[in-house]
Scaffold this active site. Structure first.
Site, PDB file in Angstrom:
ATOM      1  N   THR A 127      52.851  42.900  44.430  1.00 41.69           N
ATOM      2  CA  THR A 127      52.853  42.638  42.872  1.00 41.69           C
ATOM      3  C   THR A 127      53.583  42.263  42.690  1.00 41.69           C
ATOM      4  OG1 THR A 127      51.841  45.201  42.388  1.00 41.69           O
ATOM      5  CG2 THR A 127      49.975  43.749  43.716  1.00 41.69           C
ATOM      6  N   ASP A 130      53.346  43.489  37.508  1.00 40.57           N
ATOM      7  CA  ASP A 130      53.648  44.932  38.210  1.00 40.57           C
ATOM      8  C   ASP A 130      54.403  45.410  38.044  1.00 40.57           C
ATOM      9  OD1 ASP A 130      51.017  44.446  37.424  1.00 40.57           O
ATOM     10  OD2 ASP A 130      49.840  45.607  39.120  1.00 40.57           O
ATOM     11  N   GLY A 326      51.138  37.275  37.454  1.00 40.31           N
ATOM     12  CA  GLY A 326      52.836  38.055  37.370  1.00 40.31           C
ATOM     13  C   GLY A 326      54.264  36.859  37.226  1.00 40.31           C
ATOM     14  N   CYS A 382      33.277  40.167  35.816  1.00 42.16           N
ATOM     15  CA  CYS A 382      33.220  40.653  33.981  1.00 42.16           C
ATOM     16  C   CYS A 382      32.459  40.897  33.436  1.00 42.16           C
ATOM     17  CB  CYS A 382      32.819  38.271  34.001  1.00 42.16           C
ATOM     18  SG  CYS A 382      32.214  38.255  32.402  1.00 42.16           S
TER      19      CYS A 382
END
Length: 420
Positions: A127, A130, A326, A382
């Site tokens: 990732t 992060d 990212g 959502c």
């Protein structure tokens, strides 16, 4: 009680193991591949270390183990045990003290001291955002404790940092073995689900923000910290002024869901004389009936390319336009002005940028809402309006005009920036 002791059916010590789940940044990953028993030996066969919490192993009967937090001045555990391994409940950084007694007499005491010791930090493998957000705290931790710091992450991500952080040692994820390296202490850096998990993280990331949650986990000042990126190819490949954009993300809530948003933005940027390069990995992402295409009019610089190539392109871009993802973190780390379009996160969740775009008149900031839990298995997550006409309104109601006005400010600021 803030620690636990475990024995197996034969009465032999059994070290407390890693959780079955993983962090948000790496679902299903165990904190350490090879942990084993505590590595360091004290008197009377006592063993101890600070790998995945404070761990103390005793053999035989008549023992009393005490674990203390020296900073908080509080006793975390104080129990009589036999043939057991005691492991602290807190697996993040705590300034531990160990006291082991037998028959009322103090046999062993040890204050955790990382100075000159081998310490390990594990980051997610793949990732981008992060890792970029959390990585600088690893080196801040090294400097604060003057320890020998080892770090594990995906090799592609490590390529961004290894030249800029020569004092850190890289461990391949498949080679993580606390015993082989002789780690005195180890820490697993991530955000953990459920968010109420206080074993692996001292604070709720929804409140502290994505980056600062790791500062709390490592016992460091919770201040924004920008990493250094070692760009190996600093040549300018494109002569004309250009802007980099990234329109793809790992969940639909992270996208800019306005149907004409990217089209209007790219058209505006080109009218200002910029080439517009889309540097996403994928030109097309989605699931089921929901798919997201490379913005119309953008030049296709997508592909599964080394992150060093992305960094090289970003280095000479005038600025970057993207999402809470990212490549926005990479652009920020490289010192580029970042226009971040995000409605599902609150602005305090990411790094500070004067060019953050959010519409507070729409539903917003569900990621940082402590009454809901993010489901990273649901691509169409959502939590408030799923299945209704209001689904994804947090970004759908961010108008192209709001983004264009923000970009106009960036262009003006870049023109008046005295830096070369």
């Amino acid at each position: 009680m803030s620690a636990s002791s475990q024995t197996n059916g034969a009465g032999q010590p059994q070290p407390a193991g890693p959780p079955a789940g993983g962090p948000a940044a790496g679902p299903g990953q165990a904190p350490f591949v090879k942990l084993g028993e505590p590595l360091f030996e004290g008197p009377a066969g006592i063993r101890y270390d600070f790998n995945y919490g404070c761990r103390v192993k005793v053999s035989g009967a008549g023992w009393r183990v005490r674990l203390l937090d020296r900073n908080a001045d509080v006793v975390l555990y104080d129990e009589e045990v036999a043939d057991a391994t005691v492991c602290s409940t807190s697996r993040y950084y705590v300034n531990f003290r160990i006291e082991v007694l037998r028959d009322g007499k103090l046999v062993f005491e040890h204050d955790q001291d990382l100075y000159g010791r081998k310490v390990f930090a594990r980051l997610p493998v793949s990732t981008i955002g992060d890792v970029i957000a959390w990585f600088p705290y690893v080196d801040e931790f090294r400097k604060r404790h003057q320890c020998e710091m080892y770090v594990s992450m995906g090799e592609a991500l490590w390529s961004l940092f290894e030249d800029a952080y020569p004092h850190l040692h890289y461990v391949h994820p498949e080679d993580e073995d606390a015993g082989a390296y002789g780690f005195y202490a180890s820490y697993f850096l991530g955000i953990f689900f459920p968010s109420s998990d206080r074993t692996h993280q001292p604070t709720d990331y929804r409140v502290s923000g994505l980056q600062r949650t790791i500062a709390w986990l490592l016992g460091l000042p919770a201040q924004e910290c920008r990493p250094r990126i070692g760009v190996r190819d600093t040549r300018r490949r494109i002569a004309e002024p250009y802007v980099c954009i990234a329109a793809q993300a790992s969940s639909q809530c992270k996208h800019w869901n306005n149907p004409t948003g990217w089209y209007e933005t790219v058209r505006y940027l080109k009218a200002q004389g910029y080439r517009v390069l889309c540097i996403d990995r994928d030109a097309l992402t989605g699931q089921g009936l929901q798919w997201n295409h490379i913005p119309y009019g953008a030049e296709d610089f997508t592909g599964d390319l080394p992150l060093q190539e992305r960094a090289s392109l970003l280095l000479h871009a005038e600025f970057f336009v993207g999402l809470s993802s990212g490549l926005s973190w990479l652009a920020w780390a490289l010192g580029k002005p970042v226009v971040m379009i995000s409605g599902f996160t609150h602005p305090q969740n990411e790094f500070g940028t004067p060019y953050r775009v959010i519409n507070f008149h729409a539903c917003n900031s569900c990621w940082n809402d402590t009454s809901v839990e993010f489901d990273n298995t649901d691509y169409l997550w959502c939590p408030r309006h799923a299945g209704t006409e209001r689904q994804f309104e947090c970004s759908r109601l961010i108008a192209p005009g709001q983004v264009v006005k923000t970009i106009a400010r960036v262009i003006d600021d870049v023109k008046h920036d005295p830096r070369p």
